[in-house]
Design an enzyme around this catalytic site. Structure first.
Site, PDB file in Angstrom:
ATOM      1  N   ARG A 143       0.830  -1.208   0.000  1.00  0.00           N
ATOM      2  CA  ARG A 143       0.000   0.000   0.000  1.00  0.00           C
ATOM      3  C   ARG A 143       0.865   1.258   0.000  1.00  0.00           C
ATOM      4  O   ARG A 143       0.504   2.276  -0.595  1.00  0.00           O
ATOM      5  CB  ARG A 143      -0.907  -0.023   1.241  1.00  0.00           C
ATOM      6  N   HIS A 172       0.379   4.717  -2.372  1.00  0.00           N
ATOM      7  CA  HIS A 172       0.116   6.044  -1.821  1.00  0.00           C
ATOM      8  C   HIS A 172       1.254   7.022  -2.119  1.00  0.00           C
ATOM      9  O   HIS A 172       1.025   8.231  -2.184  1.00  0.00           O
ATOM     10  CB  HIS A 172      -0.147   5.946  -0.316  1.00  0.00           C
ATOM     11  N   ASP A 173       2.454   6.512  -2.302  1.00  0.00           N
ATOM     12  CA  ASP A 173       3.557   7.380  -2.698  1.00  0.00           C
ATOM     13  C   ASP A 173       3.377   7.834  -4.142  1.00  0.00           C
ATOM     14  O   ASP A 173       3.441   9.028  -4.439  1.00  0.00           O
ATOM     15  CB  ASP A 173       4.893   6.639  -2.542  1.00  0.00           C
ATOM     16  N   VAL A 195       0.686  10.731  -5.525  1.00  0.00           N
ATOM     17  CA  VAL A 195       0.706  12.149  -5.146  1.00  0.00           C
ATOM     18  C   VAL A 195       1.752  12.905  -5.967  1.00  0.00           C
ATOM     19  O   VAL A 195       1.457  13.452  -7.014  1.00  0.00           O
ATOM     20  CB  VAL A 195       0.930  12.319  -3.629  1.00  0.00           C
ATOM     21  N   GLY A 224       4.153  11.576  -7.567  1.00  0.00           N
ATOM     22  CA  GLY A 224       4.830  10.579  -8.378  1.00  0.00           C
ATOM     23  C   GLY A 224       5.634   9.671  -7.464  1.00  0.00           C
ATOM     24  O   GLY A 224       5.704   9.885  -6.247  1.00  0.00           O
ATOM     25  N   ASN A 250      -4.298   9.170   3.450  1.00  0.00           N
ATOM     26  CA  ASN A 250      -3.163   8.331   3.850  1.00  0.00           C
ATOM     27  C   ASN A 250      -3.319   7.753   5.251  1.00  0.00           C
ATOM     28  O   ASN A 250      -2.364   7.196   5.806  1.00  0.00           O
ATOM     29  CB  ASN A 250      -1.856   9.123   3.766  1.00  0.00           C
ATOM     30  N   PRO A 258      -7.422   8.414  -4.406  1.00  0.00           N
ATOM     31  CA  PRO A 258      -8.612   7.557  -4.471  1.00  0.00           C
ATOM     32  C   PRO A 258      -9.116   7.259  -3.066  1.00  0.00           C
ATOM     33  O   PRO A 258      -8.327   7.011  -2.148  1.00  0.00           O
ATOM     34  CB  PRO A 258      -8.088   6.291  -5.163  1.00  0.00           C
TER      35      PRO A 258
END
Length: 319
Positions: free
Chosen positions: A60, A64-65, A68, A70, A91, A158
């Site tokens: 995950r 999540h990195d 945002v 890239g 996050n 998302p």
């Protein structure tokens, strides 16, 4: 073994052209830090052996990195306030920072100033998938670390409450297809847990798309007025094993969070899910293989290369 080796060779050449523009490379550290990938692998294996739940959080973490700034390790930065990217609402619950820090510390000891935190995140996600009995895939490396981590930049992640058209739109903005949406959502949620906080609104509204028997199970784990922090599996049948069971669950009304369930309400994403669950082996799509391709594709979003960014000395702070 021969079939697997052929797969890797084909996989390599299939993506070599695709990554010439981004200038990521397979084996980027083969001369400057030959043990880089094995060091990350060993750290991840040890972490997952101690806590199988670590596999899901490391997978995950890359998602999540990349969504945002890239894939630049920006989510790792911690300035000390609450205005960093990692503190964005989207996050919440993101973890695994300790594993990345441990790998970085060992790499700095052996190869100082060489391996980026962004590449460690990408390699750790791959090794976490493998630790959960998922597919091995070759990760192109050469990312450099970003210097910006702003909570406001993570406002459009998302969300578990997003309707399907919003999810599709957010993925397309990153150059990802509807198939990538299914693969990356399903792959990320075939392992790991979520908090009752994200499930209770569906239960309180008596969401009719939830299988009736499964509704009773969820309600027993997340009762009205209960502890919203109680964690439950996203894939009820094989929470620590990477497989395609999550897609069967979604098809059968056993999706735990809304953003998984809505994947079977859209004609295109429904068709994609069904393609992985077909009974005809000759025409059935391979979920694990396609997931690996989607991960490599996602891992190239907004990468910094060459003289862009930096190679951080520690992952939670810019140089």
């Amino acid at each position: 073994m021969l079939t697997f080796a052929i797969f890797l060779v084909l996989f390599y050449f299939h993506y070599q052209l695709g990554f010439s523009e981004a200038q990521l490379q397979f084996g980027f550290y083969s001369r400057t830090c030959p043990s880089a990938e094995s060091i990350v692998h060993d750290v991840v294996q040890h972490a997952v052996a101690k806590d199988p739940g670590k596999a899901a959080v490391l997978l995950r973490l890359q998602f999540h990195d990349c969504f945002v700034e890239g894939c630049d390790g920006s989510i790792l930065i911690k300035h000390g306030g609450n205005d960093d990217e990692r503190f964005a609402a989207g996050n919440a619950g993101v973890a695994g920072f300790d594993v990345i820090d441990e790998a970085k510390s060992e790499l700095e000891r052996l190869c100082p100033g060489i391996v980026s935190c962004a590449d460690i995140v990408a390699l750790a996600a791959r090794d976490a998938v493998v630790a959960a009995k998922g597919p091995f895939y070759v990760v192109p490396t050469g990312r450099r670390d970003g210097r910006i981590a702003n909570v406001g930049h993570a406002a459009n992640l998302p969300d578990d409450k997003d309707p399907i058209n919003t999810l599709k739109s957010k993925f397309r903005e990153k150059g990802l297809s509807d198939q990538d949406l299914v693969l990356l959502s399903g792959g990320a949620h075939t392992i790991g847990t979520t908090a009752c906080f994200f499930v209770m609104p569906r239960l309180d509204a008596q969401d009719p798309t939830i299988n009736k028997e499964f509704f009773k199970i969820l309600r027993s784990k997340c009762p009205q007025g209960g502890d919203v922090n109680v964690r439950i599996p996203l894939d009820w049948d094989s929470q620590f094993v990477f497989d395609d069971q999550i897609l069967r669950n979604i098809r059968n009304g056993r999706g735990v969070i809304l953003s998984d369930s809505v994947l079977y309400r859209d004609n295109n994403t429904k068709r994609i899910i069904d393609s992985y669950l077909g009974t005809n082996r000759s025409s059935k799509a391979n979920f694990a293989t396609d997931f690996a391709k989607a991960m490599v594709k996602m891992g190239a979003i907004g990468v910094k290369i060459g003289v862009e960014g930096e190679i951080r000395r520690i992952c939670n702070a810019t140089n």
